[in-house]
Design a protein around this motif. Structure first.
Motif, mmCIF file in Angstrom:
data_model
loop_
_atom_site.group_PDB
_atom_site.id
_atom_site.type_symbol
_atom_site.label_atom_id
_atom_site.label_comp_id
_atom_site.label_asym_id
_atom_site.label_seq_id
_atom_site.Cartn_x
_atom_site.Cartn_y
_atom_site.Cartn_z
ATOM 1 N N GLY A 170 0.313 6.295 -4.785
ATOM 2 C CA GLY A 170 0.933 7.612 -4.794
ATOM 3 C C GLY A 170 2.400 7.600 -4.426
ATOM 4 N N GLY A 171 2.950 8.779 -4.387
ATOM 5 C CA GLY A 171 4.337 8.965 -4.011
ATOM 6 C C GLY A 171 4.678 10.439 -4.050
ATOM 7 N N LYS A 172 5.853 10.785 -3.539
ATOM 8 C CA LYS A 172 6.259 12.187 -3.489
ATOM 9 C C LYS A 172 6.988 12.635 -4.742
ATOM 10 N N SER A 173 7.444 11.668 -5.539
ATOM 11 C CA SER A 173 8.179 11.981 -6.763
ATOM 12 C C SER A 173 7.839 10.920 -7.805
ATOM 13 N N SER A 196 9.377 7.641 -6.839
ATOM 14 C CA SER A 196 8.752 6.929 -5.728
ATOM 15 C C SER A 196 7.432 6.272 -6.147
ATOM 16 N N VAL A 197 6.700 6.893 -7.059
ATOM 17 C CA VAL A 197 5.468 6.280 -7.572
ATOM 18 C C VAL A 197 5.805 4.979 -8.290
ATOM 19 N N SER A 237 -0.812 8.455 -13.157
ATOM 20 C CA SER A 237 -0.902 8.608 -11.712
ATOM 21 C C SER A 237 -1.829 9.760 -11.343
ATOM 22 N N THR A 253 -1.697 11.289 -8.523
ATOM 23 C CA THR A 253 -1.065 12.154 -7.536
ATOM 24 C C THR A 253 -0.141 13.210 -8.126
ATOM 25 N N LEU A 254 0.549 12.910 -9.225
ATOM 26 C CA LEU A 254 1.421 13.908 -9.845
ATOM 27 C C LEU A 254 1.709 13.513 -11.294
ATOM 28 N N LYS A 271 7.002 2.255 -5.873
ATOM 29 C CA LYS A 271 5.906 1.656 -5.109
ATOM 30 C C LYS A 271 5.090 0.688 -5.961
#
Length: 139
Positions: free
Chosen positions: A59-62, A65-66, A110, A112-113, A69
């Motif tokens: 995951g990540g915040k943007s 960032s995904v 992803s 997460t987003l 990582k």
């Protein structure tokens, strides 16, 4: 150094056989020999699917960032300096490799987003480009 020696050094051979056919312990990659071996291991569909599923949960915040990582998980920073996404300026092309395609697919799927392919490529290009700006052993 031969692949077998590298494998033993990185302890990628486990006592128990891999259920999914792809051993994730080889990451982060530190040499072209490892990179080529991983690309060979990713030829079977089940190996590509297994790696994609494993990386897609990072995951990540943007979007950036995904992707960052995922790339940090897959490539050692010093080794990553040899790459660019398209292989320009004498670098190796990450985007045209099977591993690069899996990284892109993982980021765009992803959990997460939502991430577009363009966002993922832009983030990968930026991360690879900025590796060259950093000193050796810098985090």
């Amino acid at each position: 150094m031969k692949w077998m020696d590298l494998a033993l050094q990185k302890k990628i051979f486990n006592d128990e056989p891999e259920q999914d056919g792809f051993n994730f312990e080889i990451f982060p990659l530190t040499s072209m020999l490892e990179f080529e071996e991983v690309n060979d291991q990713l030829k079977p569909f089940h190996a590509r699917k297994s790696l994609k599923e494993k990386l897609a949960v990072i995951g990540g915040k943007s979007p950036a960032s995904v992707v960052k990582k995922i790339l940090k998980k897959v490539l050692d920073k010093e080794f990553g300096k040899q790459f660019s996404w398209y292989g320009g300026r004498g670098n190796c092309s990450l985007g045209s490799s099977l591993l690069g395609k899996i990284i892109l697919e993982s980021a765009t799927s992803s959990k997460t987003l939502p991430i577009t392919e363009t966002d993922a490529i832009d983030a990968a290009m930026s991360w690879l480009r900025h590796l060259k700006d950093k000193k050796t052993n810098a985090n």
